[in-house]
Write an enzyme that holds these catalytic residues in place. Sequence first.
Site, PDB file in Angstrom:
ATOM      1  N   ASP A 106       2.226   1.879   3.493  1.00  0.00           N
ATOM      2  CA  ASP A 106       3.261   0.971   4.027  1.00  0.00           C
ATOM      3  C   ASP A 106       4.641   1.548   3.723  1.00  0.00           C
ATOM      4  OD1 ASP A 106       1.129  -0.792   4.351  1.00  0.00           O
ATOM      5  OD2 ASP A 106       1.540  -1.814   2.446  1.00  0.00           O
ATOM      6  N   HIS A 154       0.867  -1.174   0.000  1.00  0.00           N
ATOM      7  CA  HIS A 154       0.000   0.000   0.000  1.00  0.00           C
ATOM      8  C   HIS A 154       0.908   1.229   0.000  1.00  0.00           C
ATOM      9  CE1 HIS A 154      -2.268  -3.042   2.378  1.00  0.00           C
ATOM     10  NE2 HIS A 154      -3.356  -2.502   1.874  1.00  0.00           N
TER      11      HIS A 154
END
Length: 438
Positions: A102, A99
Amino acid sequence: MKEYFKGISKIKYEKGSDPMTFRYYNPSEKLGDKTMEEHLRFAVAYWHTFGHTGADMFGSAVNKRPWFEYSDPLDASLAKADAAFEFMSKLGVKYFCAHDRDLYPEQETLRKTNEGLDKVIDHIKGLMKGTGIKMLWGTANLFSHPRYVHGAASSCNANAFAFAGAQVKKMLEITKELGGENYVFWGGREGYDTLLNTDMKLERDNMARFYRMAIDYAKEIGFKGQFLIEPKPKEPTKHQYDFDVQTALEFLRAYGLDGYFKFNIEANHATLATHTFQHELRVARISGKMGSIDANMGDMLLGWDTDQFPTNVYDTTLAMYEVLKNGGIAPGGLNFDAHVRRGSFEDRDLFYAHIAGMDAFALGLRIAKDLLDDKVFEKFIEERYSSYNNGIGAKIVSQKVTLKDLEEYVLDMKDAGNVSSRQEMLENILNRYMFKKQ
Ligand code: XLS
Ligand code: CA
Ligand code: CA
């Protein structure tokens, strides 16, 4: 460069008993027309493996990863990236999934977040070049920030919709820049908790509008990766609109979007929808929509998304059976969307867990290949449906009969002539393949 996983070197295929080696996964071994590495296309999930703290709703963090120890968000993100690429190189996995959040955490404005993100992406590009590790898929986290409390594309608040759109725009650019082969939409909060406050029609229409914007922007920037929807029936919402493959496919068809998407099928989401993992893969396969796999498993005694490493070889075998029948999973892969249990808090557990998952899928692949080579189920199924090959069955298939014809055909028939489905016999044959010495 600092070494994070000291004392662990490249994981080898040894066929022995050391759990820090592969027993079944031999990347360069050919099975049919592909190597095991090409069949399995393993990926590491950035969020779980490098971000998970081990905290749960009753207890705080237990994973003390060395890359967690930086207070500056940029330093922390760069250290995390270094640790990630060292881990994946030692494990021998060629793909990762991530993501946006992240890679770099959210700052006070989107502008500041994007500036930091760009710096981390520059660094990751260097690491990708140096290691040959590629991005399987990118996605935007449209569920963690408080602004997504009512959902993202399905939010009642148009500002939240706008934030979500801006995030997807940026992550599409990043996924393109990193050569990502797919882009995933998981609608974590795209659903509802009560219909008493929900305009379901507007929410679903808006989700379709959102997907349309993403398709248009991908075209505009020349992103050629495959779009994937990841179904999940619930959690965190009571009902998620992309409930399972069949439901999400129906949604896409209703809005004329089905040509643009395939599915990212997660084992634990299948079981939450009270389906088997194989069921979801089968529905996707026969619809030409098998895109990629989130390789994990749930716990049948716990009713939530536990995201455990997959070690059930029955499940991995039947999953790989579907993948082989599909002709492969590329450009998708098998992403370990899984985190170690709270008790497995040492850094080396990350290796043990991935090795366990990779070996379980490698063993499953070997068994599935044997089953298919011997046409074990194919022969049985062909015979089981053979009444459609001639006579009345062939007429039904070619749409040459009416209800009147059917009535005439059976009016004086005393017995339909069913035969046994032999479920137990088939389960026994499956066992014999499972426990044939591998
Ligand atoms: C959560 C989902 C999520 C997606 C990516 O349940 O599995 O991790 O895979 O957003
Ligand atoms: Ca997932
Ligand atoms: Ca999950």
